[in-house]
Design a protein around this motif. Structure first.
Motif, PDB file in Angstrom:
ATOM      1  N   GLY A 190       0.391  -1.729  -0.445  1.00 37.70           N
ATOM      2  CA  GLY A 190       0.084   0.229   0.190  1.00 37.70           C
ATOM      3  C   GLY A 190       0.948   1.314  -0.167  1.00 37.70           C
ATOM      4  O   GLY A 190       1.357   1.305  -0.729  1.00 37.70           O
ATOM      5  N   VAL A 191       1.046   1.356   1.484  1.00 34.07           N
ATOM      6  CA  VAL A 191       2.014   2.638   1.365  1.00 34.07           C
ATOM      7  C   VAL A 191       2.615   3.092   2.297  1.00 34.07           C
ATOM      8  O   VAL A 191       2.439   2.794   3.678  1.00 34.07           O
ATOM      9  N   ARG A 192       3.720   3.538   2.283  1.00 35.70           N
ATOM     10  CA  ARG A 192       4.744   3.677   4.277  1.00 35.70           C
ATOM     11  C   ARG A 192       4.850   4.957   4.061  1.00 35.70           C
ATOM     12  O   ARG A 192       5.132   5.900   2.534  1.00 35.70           O
ATOM     13  N   VAL A 193       5.050   5.854   5.176  1.00 36.82           N
ATOM     14  CA  VAL A 193       4.770   7.481   5.324  1.00 36.82           C
ATOM     15  C   VAL A 193       5.916   7.293   5.641  1.00 36.82           C
ATOM     16  O   VAL A 193       6.447   6.495   6.981  1.00 36.82           O
ATOM     17  N   VAL A 194       7.290   8.500   5.111  1.00 35.29           N
ATOM     18  CA  VAL A 194       8.324   8.248   6.161  1.00 35.29           C
ATOM     19  C   VAL A 194       9.149   9.110   5.649  1.00 35.29           C
ATOM     20  O   VAL A 194       8.549  10.188   6.590  1.00 35.29           O
ATOM     21  N   ALA A 195      10.145   9.720   6.808  1.00 34.50           N
ATOM     22  CA  ALA A 195      10.142  10.757   7.234  1.00 34.50           C
ATOM     23  C   ALA A 195      11.437  11.377   6.392  1.00 34.50           C
ATOM     24  O   ALA A 195      12.410  10.443   5.508  1.00 34.50           O
ATOM     25  N   GLN A 196      11.751  12.082   5.772  1.00 39.44           N
ATOM     26  CA  GLN A 196      12.640  12.447   4.712  1.00 39.44           C
ATOM     27  C   GLN A 196      13.816  12.571   5.632  1.00 39.44           C
ATOM     28  O   GLN A 196      14.912  12.312   4.119  1.00 39.44           O
ATOM     29  N   ASP A 197      14.337  13.347   7.129  1.00 43.26           N
ATOM     30  CA  ASP A 197      15.422  12.812   7.329  1.00 43.26           C
ATOM     31  C   ASP A 197      16.154  11.056   6.689  1.00 43.26           C
ATOM     32  O   ASP A 197      17.078  10.808   6.635  1.00 43.26           O
ATOM     33  N   ASP A 198      15.067  10.552   6.930  1.00 47.06           N
ATOM     34  CA  ASP A 198      15.115   9.311   6.011  1.00 47.06           C
ATOM     35  C   ASP A 198      15.758   8.690   5.421  1.00 47.06           C
ATOM     36  O   ASP A 198      16.393   7.979   5.077  1.00 47.06           O
ATOM     37  N   VAL A 199      15.487   9.195   4.300  1.00 48.70           N
ATOM     38  CA  VAL A 199      16.220   9.240   2.946  1.00 48.70           C
ATOM     39  C   VAL A 199      17.506  10.283   2.388  1.00 48.70           C
ATOM     40  O   VAL A 199      17.866  10.840   2.332  1.00 48.70           O
ATOM     41  N   THR A 200      18.389   8.805   2.062  1.00 48.17           N
ATOM     42  CA  THR A 200      19.800   8.906   1.798  1.00 48.17           C
ATOM     43  C   THR A 200      19.831  10.042   0.760  1.00 48.17           C
ATOM     44  O   THR A 200      20.467  10.481   0.340  1.00 48.17           O
ATOM     45  N   HIS A 201      19.586   9.100  -0.715  1.00 44.48           N
ATOM     46  CA  HIS A 201      19.175  10.465  -1.565  1.00 44.48           C
ATOM     47  C   HIS A 201      18.120   9.280  -3.128  1.00 44.48           C
ATOM     48  O   HIS A 201      17.337   8.968  -2.400  1.00 44.48           O
ATOM     49  N   VAL A 202      18.096  10.113  -3.843  1.00 46.91           N
ATOM     50  CA  VAL A 202      17.092   9.844  -5.139  1.00 46.91           C
ATOM     51  C   VAL A 202      17.410  10.178  -6.142  1.00 46.91           C
ATOM     52  O   VAL A 202      18.122  10.984  -6.239  1.00 46.91           O
ATOM     53  N   ASP A 203      16.914   8.908  -6.687  1.00 45.59           N
ATOM     54  CA  ASP A 203      17.372   9.097  -8.287  1.00 45.59           C
ATOM     55  C   ASP A 203      16.492   8.495  -9.258  1.00 45.59           C
ATOM     56  O   ASP A 203      15.442   7.574  -9.303  1.00 45.59           O
ATOM     57  N   LEU A 204      17.289   7.934 -10.618  1.00 46.18           N
ATOM     58  CA  LEU A 204      16.138   7.517 -11.650  1.00 46.18           C
ATOM     59  C   LEU A 204      16.107   5.913 -11.856  1.00 46.18           C
ATOM     60  O   LEU A 204      17.493   5.720 -11.999  1.00 46.18           O
ATOM     61  N   ALA A 205      15.739   5.246 -12.252  1.00 46.09           N
ATOM     62  CA  ALA A 205      14.984   4.018 -12.859  1.00 46.09           C
ATOM     63  C   ALA A 205      14.699   4.010 -13.600  1.00 46.09           C
ATOM     64  O   ALA A 205      13.339   3.556 -13.114  1.00 46.09           O
ATOM     65  N   LYS A 206      14.756   3.577 -14.863  1.00 48.71           N
ATOM     66  CA  LYS A 206      13.768   4.168 -15.927  1.00 48.71           C
ATOM     67  C   LYS A 206      12.166   4.918 -15.743  1.00 48.71           C
ATOM     68  O   LYS A 206      12.865   6.059 -15.736  1.00 48.71           O
ATOM     69  N   HIS A 207      11.720   4.295 -15.867  1.00 47.92           N
ATOM     70  CA  HIS A 207      10.267   5.973 -15.660  1.00 47.92           C
ATOM     71  C   HIS A 207       9.718   6.187 -13.830  1.00 47.92           C
ATOM     72  O   HIS A 207       8.838   6.729 -13.290  1.00 47.92           O
ATOM     73  N   ASP A 208      10.676   5.313 -13.456  1.00 50.52           N
ATOM     74  CA  ASP A 208      10.635   5.143 -11.643  1.00 50.52           C
ATOM     75  C   ASP A 208      11.523   6.337 -10.994  1.00 50.52           C
ATOM     76  O   ASP A 208      12.818   6.330 -11.730  1.00 50.52           O
ATOM     77  N   VAL A 209      10.859   7.094 -10.336  1.00 49.29           N
ATOM     78  CA  VAL A 209      11.771   7.580  -8.890  1.00 49.29           C
ATOM     79  C   VAL A 209      11.903   6.568  -7.721  1.00 49.29           C
ATOM     80  O   VAL A 209      11.050   6.104  -7.628  1.00 49.29           O
ATOM     81  N   CYS A 210      13.106   6.472  -7.146  1.00 55.08           N
ATOM     82  CA  CYS A 210      13.928   5.704  -6.727  1.00 55.08           C
ATOM     83  C   CYS A 210      14.448   5.717  -5.124  1.00 55.08           C
ATOM     84  O   CYS A 210      15.399   7.644  -5.159  1.00 55.08           O
ATOM     85  N   TYR A 211      13.555   5.931  -4.247  1.00 56.87           N
ATOM     86  CA  TYR A 211      13.855   6.888  -3.046  1.00 56.87           C
ATOM     87  C   TYR A 211      14.944   6.117  -2.040  1.00 56.87           C
ATOM     88  O   TYR A 211      14.345   4.679  -1.868  1.00 56.87           O
ATOM     89  N   HIS A 212      15.840   6.049  -1.888  1.00 57.00           N
ATOM     90  CA  HIS A 212      17.484   5.256  -1.281  1.00 57.00           C
ATOM     91  C   HIS A 212      16.882   5.214   0.297  1.00 57.00           C
ATOM     92  O   HIS A 212      16.761   6.948   0.829  1.00 57.00           O
ATOM     93  N   LEU A 213      16.431   4.882   1.290  1.00 58.14           N
ATOM     94  CA  LEU A 213      16.424   5.154   2.904  1.00 58.14           C
ATOM     95  C   LEU A 213      17.454   4.254   3.608  1.00 58.14           C
ATOM     96  O   LEU A 213      18.172   3.925   2.677  1.00 58.14           O
ATOM     97  N   SER A 214      17.651   5.363   5.082  1.00 57.61           N
ATOM     98  CA  SER A 214      18.867   4.748   5.730  1.00 57.61           C
ATOM     99  C   SER A 214      19.267   3.531   6.362  1.00 57.61           C
ATOM    100  O   SER A 214      20.118   2.932   6.566  1.00 57.61           O
ATOM    101  N   ASP A 215      18.146   2.791   5.888  1.00 60.02           N
ATOM    102  CA  ASP A 215      17.784   1.428   6.523  1.00 60.02           C
ATOM    103  C   ASP A 215      18.579   0.550   5.467  1.00 60.02           C
ATOM    104  O   ASP A 215      17.701  -1.035   5.847  1.00 60.02           O
ATOM    105  N   GLY A 216      18.101   0.861   3.991  1.00 62.43           N
ATOM    106  CA  GLY A 216      18.581   0.166   2.950  1.00 62.43           C
ATOM    107  C   GLY A 216      17.206  -0.626   2.279  1.00 62.43           C
ATOM    108  O   GLY A 216      17.773  -0.897   1.187  1.00 62.43           O
ATOM    109  N   THR A 217      16.122  -0.135   3.048  1.00 66.73           N
ATOM    110  CA  THR A 217      15.124  -0.152   1.627  1.00 66.73           C
ATOM    111  C   THR A 217      15.114   0.853  -0.090  1.00 66.73           C
ATOM    112  O   THR A 217      15.716   2.130   0.514  1.00 66.73           O
TER     113      THR A 217
END
Length: 236
Positions: free
Chosen positions: A137-164
């Motif tokens: 469904g949906v996960r609500v995350v703190a922006q502080d937990d996002v290490t970086h954001v990049d692209l994979a084809k047509h997706d935006v990928c949010y990389h979290l500090s826990d490896g998710t």
């Protein structure tokens, strides 16, 4: 517009809260979108996204406290206000970071005072959180937990500090509009980094929490280095 969710199995109680929310919104010049779910199980199954949740505790099946404990496994940020006549749950409420309790029968004066407190949290959270899709469904995350954001084809990928890694369809430009510009820096056409999560700054790349090495583009390199220098208070 703020999204308010009422989880209440008694229709009359739900309508009372809806009416109070409409009155409060009018007095404070705010705009609310209010949804009602009649059971805690429906909340858990739907993973309904909201900016503020009013949760009745005394409900059949999964009660509101149990639902809040489950909610916190995938959403640590959304404020919860318990609506209850069960005062003994107050201590447990703090374990799930409840913002407040409203005691039944709910009086508008008490409700408005507690809404003032809840809305201060909601306003802060609006700038600090992201609601991202998951397989469930949906996960609500703190922006502080996002290490970086990049692209994979047509997706935006949010990389979290826990490896998710969480993905959604869209563009990096769209994602950038929802991120705190004081923390997130574009280092290339395809990558944004959270400066608070940068662990090593080099002349060609940065390394973030988790060990990912991210490279500047030629056009962004000078601006990125200057911005990082200002952020950490040092020069290169």
């Amino acid at each position: 517009m703020y999204r308010i969710l009422i989880v209440e199995d008694t229709p009359a109680e739900a309508e009372l809260l809806r009416g109070y929310l409409q009155r409060y919104a009018g007095e404070k010049n705010l705009s609310f979108s209010v949804d009602v779910l009649p059971s805690a199980l429906e909340l858990i199954n739907s993973r309904h996204v909201a900016d503020l949740v009013f949760m009745d505790i005394d409900m059949p099946g999964i009660n509101g406290m149990e639902a809040a404990e489950i909610l916190r496994t995938y959403d640590t940020e959304t404020p919860i206000v318990f609506v209850t006549n069960l005062a003994q749950y107050a201590v447990r409420g703090y374990a799930v970071d409840a913002v407040d309790f409203v005691v039944k029968p709910v009086e508008y004066g008490d409700f408005a005072m507690r809404m003032d407190r809840a809305m201060r949290v909601v306003a802060r959270n609006a700038k600090r959180t992201l609601a991202l899709p998951t397989a469930d469904g949906v996960r609500v995350v703190a922006q502080d937990d996002v290490t970086h954001v990049d692209l994979a084809k047509h997706d935006v990928c949010y990389h979290l500090s826990d490896g998710t890694e969480l993905r959604e369809r869209g563009s990096l430009r769209e994602a950038e509009r929802h991120l705190d510009p004081r923390s997130f820096l574009r280092i290339s056409s395809g990558c944004l980094v959270n400066m608070a999560r940068v662990e090593r700054i080099g002349r060609e790349s940065v390394t973030v929490t988790g060990g990912a090495e991210l490279f500047y583009s030629r056009s962004q390199r000078r601006h990125a280095l200057e911005t990082l220098a200002n952020y950490v208070g040092r020069s290169f």
